[in-house]
Design a protein around this motif. Structure first.
Motif, short mmCIF file in Angstrom:
data_model
loop_
_atom_site.label_atom_id
_atom_site.label_comp_id
_atom_site.label_asym_id
_atom_site.label_seq_id
_atom_site.Cartn_x
_atom_site.Cartn_y
_atom_site.Cartn_z
N GLY A 30 28.85 -40.07 3.25
CA GLY A 30 29.57 -38.81 3.42
C GLY A 30 30.49 -38.52 2.26
O GLY A 30 30.22 -38.90 1.12
N ALA A 31 31.58 -37.83 2.58
CA ALA A 31 32.57 -37.46 1.57
C ALA A 31 33.95 -37.90 2.04
O ALA A 31 34.22 -37.99 3.24
CB ALA A 31 32.57 -35.95 1.35
N LEU A 32 34.83 -38.18 1.09
CA LEU A 32 36.22 -38.43 1.43
C LEU A 32 36.78 -37.13 2.00
O LEU A 32 36.67 -36.08 1.38
CB LEU A 32 37.00 -38.86 0.20
N SER A 33 37.39 -37.19 3.18
CA SER A 33 37.82 -35.97 3.84
C SER A 33 39.16 -36.17 4.52
O SER A 33 39.82 -37.20 4.34
CB SER A 33 36.77 -35.52 4.87
N CYS A 34 39.55 -35.16 5.28
CA CYS A 34 40.73 -35.24 6.14
C CYS A 34 41.96 -35.68 5.33
O CYS A 34 42.19 -35.20 4.24
CB CYS A 34 40.43 -36.17 7.31
N VAL A 35 42.72 -36.62 5.87
CA VAL A 35 43.93 -37.08 5.20
C VAL A 35 43.60 -37.73 3.85
O VAL A 35 44.35 -37.57 2.88
CB VAL A 35 44.70 -38.06 6.10
N GLY A 36 42.48 -38.43 3.78
CA GLY A 36 42.09 -39.06 2.52
C GLY A 36 41.89 -38.05 1.41
O GLY A 36 42.34 -38.24 0.28
N ALA A 37 41.19 -36.95 1.72
CA ALA A 37 40.96 -35.91 0.72
C ALA A 37 42.25 -35.20 0.35
O ALA A 37 42.50 -34.89 -0.82
CB ALA A 37 39.93 -34.91 1.24
N LEU A 38 43.11 -34.94 1.36
CA LEU A 38 44.39 -34.28 1.07
C LEU A 38 45.26 -35.14 0.16
O LEU A 38 45.90 -34.64 -0.76
CB LEU A 38 45.11 -33.98 2.38
N ARG A 39 45.24 -36.45 0.42
CA ARG A 39 46.02 -37.34 -0.44
C ARG A 39 45.43 -37.39 -1.85
O ARG A 39 46.16 -37.50 -2.84
CB ARG A 39 46.08 -38.74 0.19
N PHE A 40 44.11 -37.31 -1.95
CA PHE A 40 43.45 -37.26 -3.27
C PHE A 40 43.91 -36.01 -4.03
O PHE A 40 44.28 -36.08 -5.20
CB PHE A 40 41.94 -37.27 -3.11
N HIS A 41 43.86 -34.86 -3.36
CA HIS A 41 44.28 -33.62 -4.02
C HIS A 41 45.77 -33.67 -4.38
O HIS A 41 46.18 -33.16 -5.43
CB HIS A 41 44.01 -32.42 -3.11
#
Length: 293
Positions: A57-68
């Motif tokens: 899949g893709a890094l999403s949710c809190v993980g994606a927000l923290r990445f951004h």
């Protein structure tokens, strides 16, 4: 596309100008390393993103927000307690076994959307986060997105897929003026307690406090608040300025708001109740002394 993650689909590489021969040479030289079918990574790719893609899949949710938060130079607030690798699996992986690992499997509202980048966009991440975070945490996160990026609520809704009724209700409680997660959560809790709350009320000529309830100004410090000498002096200058204007100021920390709220709320009620000044006069020893004469 989130190129900073270091993980790409072959289609993304083609859009970036890589020819099939370039990709072949990159694999041979190990400049490009296979991750999963149709995916490659650079040698310096973000490990959490690599793990999410390997999981299907893709890094999403809190993980994606923290990445951004880390890579887009934005001031997005992310609840610090959520540190798992949140993965939104591709719809093509439905029914297939989930690999073991420190993952939290996320899915937003509506039909599963295809995974086309290694890191979900902010709207897709927020759609998943609406199911992982508490309403307070989610609203505070959206507040920070609205305050520190160019995203608007209509833009987010247009890209996040189906906007569930529960999510629409949370959007209605967001406020793009809020400048910290602590401030957002304090605002929500004060409103829930029945207070009329003003956000970013003006003080002096050019400055603003975080919140105002009646004659009480509330300043909220984030978890990573930097109490260096300059900030300390500025806070005290602002406190003097508000006292001159006959405002009261209460300063709250992240821990006050998140973990000690009932006590804080009682203090706010004690300060703002309508008969507070009369009670204070009745308790004044000089008044009791004069009344006995």
């Amino acid at each position: 596309m989130t190129s900073d993650s270091g993980v790409y689909t072959l289609k993304e590489l083609a859009a970036m100008g890589w020819s099939p021969d370039d990709i072949k040479r990159g694999r041979q030289s190990e400049t490009l390393i296979p991750v999963a079918r149709g995916w490659v990574r650079s040698a310096t790719a973000d490990p959490r993103v690599v793990a999410a893609v390997k999981a299907g899949g893709a890094l999403s949710c809190v993980g994606a927000l923290r990445f951004h938060q880390a890579h887009d130079s934005s001031g997005i607030w992310v609840p610090p307690e959520h540190n798992e690798t949140h993965v939104r699996r591709s719809k093509h992986m439905k029914g297939k076994p989930r690999p073991s690992g420190p993952f939290r499997w996320c899915q937003g509202y509506g039909q599963p959307l295809p995974v086309v980048t290694a890191v979900d966009s902010i709207p897709l991440a927020l759609n998943c986060a609406a199911r992982c975070l508490t309403p307070e945490e989610w609203i505070a996160t959206v507040d920070s997105v609205l305050n520190t990026t160019e995203w608007t609520i209509p833009d987010i809704q247009a890209e996040m897929g189906r906007v569930a009724k529960a999510v629409t209700g949370m959007f209605a409680r967001c406020d793009d003026r809020s400048q910290s997660g602590t401030e957002s959560i304090a605002r929500l809790r004060l409103i829930a307690a029945g207070f009329e709350v003003q956000v970013q009320p003006g003080i002096g000529t050019h400055e603003h406090a975080d919140l105002r309830v009646g004659a009480l100004l509330i300043e909220c410090d984030g978890r990573a608040y930097h109490s260096d000498a300059e900030a300390f002096r500025n806070d005290r200058r602002r406190d003097r300025m508000t006292m001159i204007d006959r405002w009261m100021t209460m300063r709250l920390t992240y821990d006050d708001v998140l973990y000690n709220w009932e006590e804080v709320l009682e203090d706010i009620r004690a300060v703002t109740r309508s008969d507070r000044h009369r009670i204070r006069r009745d308790n004044d020893p000089r008044r009791r002394e004069n009344s006995s004469i």
